[in-house]
Design a protein around this motif. Structure first.
Motif, PDB file in Angstrom:
ATOM      1  N   ILE A 130       9.205   5.167  -2.114  1.00 33.95           N
ATOM      2  CA  ILE A 130       8.947   4.168  -1.061  1.00 33.95           C
ATOM      3  C   ILE A 130       8.323   2.909  -1.643  1.00 33.95           C
ATOM      4  N   LYS A 144       5.748   5.661   8.332  1.00 31.51           N
ATOM      5  CA  LYS A 144       7.071   5.699   8.968  1.00 31.51           C
ATOM      6  C   LYS A 144       8.151   6.052   7.942  1.00 31.51           C
ATOM      7  N   ALA A 145       8.109   5.397   6.792  1.00 28.04           N
ATOM      8  CA  ALA A 145       9.130   5.646   5.771  1.00 28.04           C
ATOM      9  C   ALA A 145       9.021   7.065   5.216  1.00 28.04           C
ATOM     10  N   GLU A 159      10.608   9.506   7.645  1.00 27.16           N
ATOM     11  CA  GLU A 159      12.066   9.446   7.597  1.00 27.16           C
ATOM     12  C   GLU A 159      12.625  10.191   6.387  1.00 27.16           C
ATOM     13  N   LYS A 195       4.666  -5.240  -0.033  1.00 28.31           N
ATOM     14  CA  LYS A 195       5.709  -5.031   0.975  1.00 28.31           C
ATOM     15  C   LYS A 195       5.393  -3.915   1.966  1.00 28.31           C
ATOM     16  N   HIS A 196       4.306  -3.198   1.745  1.00 26.53           N
ATOM     17  CA  HIS A 196       4.035  -2.040   2.611  1.00 26.53           C
ATOM     18  C   HIS A 196       2.594  -2.034   3.116  1.00 26.53           C
ATOM     19  N   THR A 197       2.438  -1.529   4.333  1.00 25.47           N
ATOM     20  CA  THR A 197       1.134  -1.229   4.913  1.00 25.47           C
ATOM     21  C   THR A 197       1.055   0.271   5.145  1.00 25.47           C
ATOM     22  N   TRP A 198      -0.109   0.750   5.603  1.00 20.62           N
ATOM     23  CA  TRP A 198      -0.195   2.183   5.885  1.00 20.62           C
ATOM     24  C   TRP A 198       0.805   2.568   6.982  1.00 20.62           C
ATOM     25  N   GLN A 199       1.045   1.637   7.936  1.00 19.43           N
ATOM     26  CA  GLN A 199       1.981   1.945   9.017  1.00 19.43           C
ATOM     27  C   GLN A 199       3.407   2.126   8.488  1.00 19.43           C
ATOM     28  N   THR A 200       3.834   1.206   7.620  1.00 17.84           N
ATOM     29  CA  THR A 200       5.208   1.298   7.129  1.00 17.84           C
ATOM     30  C   THR A 200       5.383   2.477   6.183  1.00 17.84           C
ATOM     31  N   LEU A 201       4.335   2.797   5.431  1.00 19.68           N
ATOM     32  CA  LEU A 201       4.443   3.950   4.535  1.00 19.68           C
ATOM     33  C   LEU A 201       4.583   5.245   5.326  1.00 19.68           C
ATOM     34  N   GLU A 214      -2.728   8.413   9.467  1.00 22.20           N
ATOM     35  CA  GLU A 214      -3.907   7.564   9.295  1.00 22.20           C
ATOM     36  C   GLU A 214      -5.113   8.260   9.901  1.00 22.20           C
TER      37      GLU A 214
END
Length: 347
Positions: free
Chosen positions: A345, A305-306, A309, A297-303, A316
């Motif tokens: 996360i 960002k999360a 937050e 469910k996660h990529t480096w981008q979503t990690l 990266e």
């Protein structure tokens, strides 16, 4: 953000109270005239610690490396650099733009080494053939940033020194985090710098000064760098306000780097226990932790960002890897909280 755990880089370090006080109390002069006593003191202390004849204060590591390359390399020659090195990737091709110098990228090994066999290939079999640009300098990076903060061994540095001597060309070491290497190896910085003709160190990373880098080498070499610094716009006037916190950094902040290394290892071990994190704990040698995300469910981008937050900054750095860098602004509880944030996360 007030409560942000900042692990993007050790460039986010803030000056200590002693550094701020030193800036207020610094004895100043005009450094372009060579008359700032605090700058002279810093340069002498840096040269002593690095085992070199002389040193010069530079505004940045990029200018420090550029001036060094320009001092060594004639126009139309080439500098041998790692294909994953900061000089090659992050310093805007300054040697080509300003000096007409060709970069020849050498494959970088996973531990930051440039293999002797690969360096050998950069030398033409017929050096008198006018078709070829000739090597005029070898650049090493130690510790190596994009290879995970890996430290070059003294035995390898000796091999490079002997190879460079056999080819009749100098070695420049981009040692932006050289004191991390010295702490990791348990030796003085001068023992590492001994194998290079010149070395660049940053005062503004793990040493926590607000600005500045140092180039050290022979007196003749530093005289050339001095002229080039002026040409590049790096001549500074009452630069003692920069040098003063740099002196505090060299005198007070080196030994504590071991804490950053311990925090990085603690972070790596904690992350290794989280499903979805791919990491090699055994590669963590200094204050850097690199890892990847393999999660449904996660990529480096979503990690990233999360994490932001939730109060954690990581970034990266090449090929989809996430880098976390410990420094003087990070405490043990920050490491534990960072691990908890990533676990939440990915849970």
């Amino acid at each position: 953000m007030k409560d942000m755990i900042e692990l993007r880089s050790d460039t986010f370090t803030l000056p200590t109270r002693e550094m701020m006080d030193a800036m207020q109390e610094a004895v100043l002069g005009d450094d372009v005239y060579g008359e700032d006593p605090t700058v002279r003191h810093l340069e002498e202390e840096a040269a002593r610690m690095l085992g070199k004849e002389a040193a010069i204060l530079m505004p940045s590591g990029t200018m420090a490396n550029l001036a060094s390359l320009l001092a060594y390399c004639p126009r139309g020659s080439k500098v041998l650099v790692g294909n994953e090195s900061d000089i090659y990737i992050y310093e805007a091709a300054g040697a080509s733009v300003c000096g007409g110098i060709m970069y020849e990228p050498i494959p970088t090994q996973t531990d930051g080494r440039l293999a002797i066999a690969d360096l050998e290939k950069a030398f033409p079999l017929e050096p008198e053939d006018p078709q070829f640009a000739l090597p005029s300098l070898i650049c090493l990076e130690n510790p190596h940033n994009r290879m995970g903060g890996r430290v070059l061994s003294l035995s390898y540095l000796e091999e490079i020194r002997l190879f460079a001597n056999s080819k009749g060309i100098p070695v420049h070491m981009d040692g932006a985090r050289l004191f991390n290497a010295s702490v990791a190896l348990g030796v003085e910085a001068s023992e590492i710098a001994h194998f290079a003709d010149s070395v660049q160190i940053c005062l503004s990373k793990g040493l926590s000064a607000p600005i500045g880098s140092i180039v050290a080498g022979t007196k003749l070499f530093i005289e050339k760098v001095y002229r080039l610094r002026k040409m590049l716009g790096g001549g500074m006037r009452q630069a003692g306000i920069i040098a003063a916190p740099g002196l505090v950094a060299l005198k007070q902040m080196v030994d504590r780097i071991a804490i950053d290394h311990a925090h990085a290892l603690r972070l790596a071990k904690g992350l290794a226990k989280i499903p979805g994190i791919v990491i090699r704990v055994e590669d963590v040698e200094t204050n850097m932790v690199f890892f990847r995300i393999e999660h449904p469910k996660h990529t480096w981008q979503t990690l990233i960002k999360a994490a932001h937050e939730r109060g954690l900054n990581v970034a990266e750095l090449g090929h989809g890897r996430i880098r976390a860098v410990t420094h003087s602004g990070i405490q043990s509880e920050d490491i534990d909280k960072a691990i908890l944030i990533v676990r939440e996360i990915l849970s």
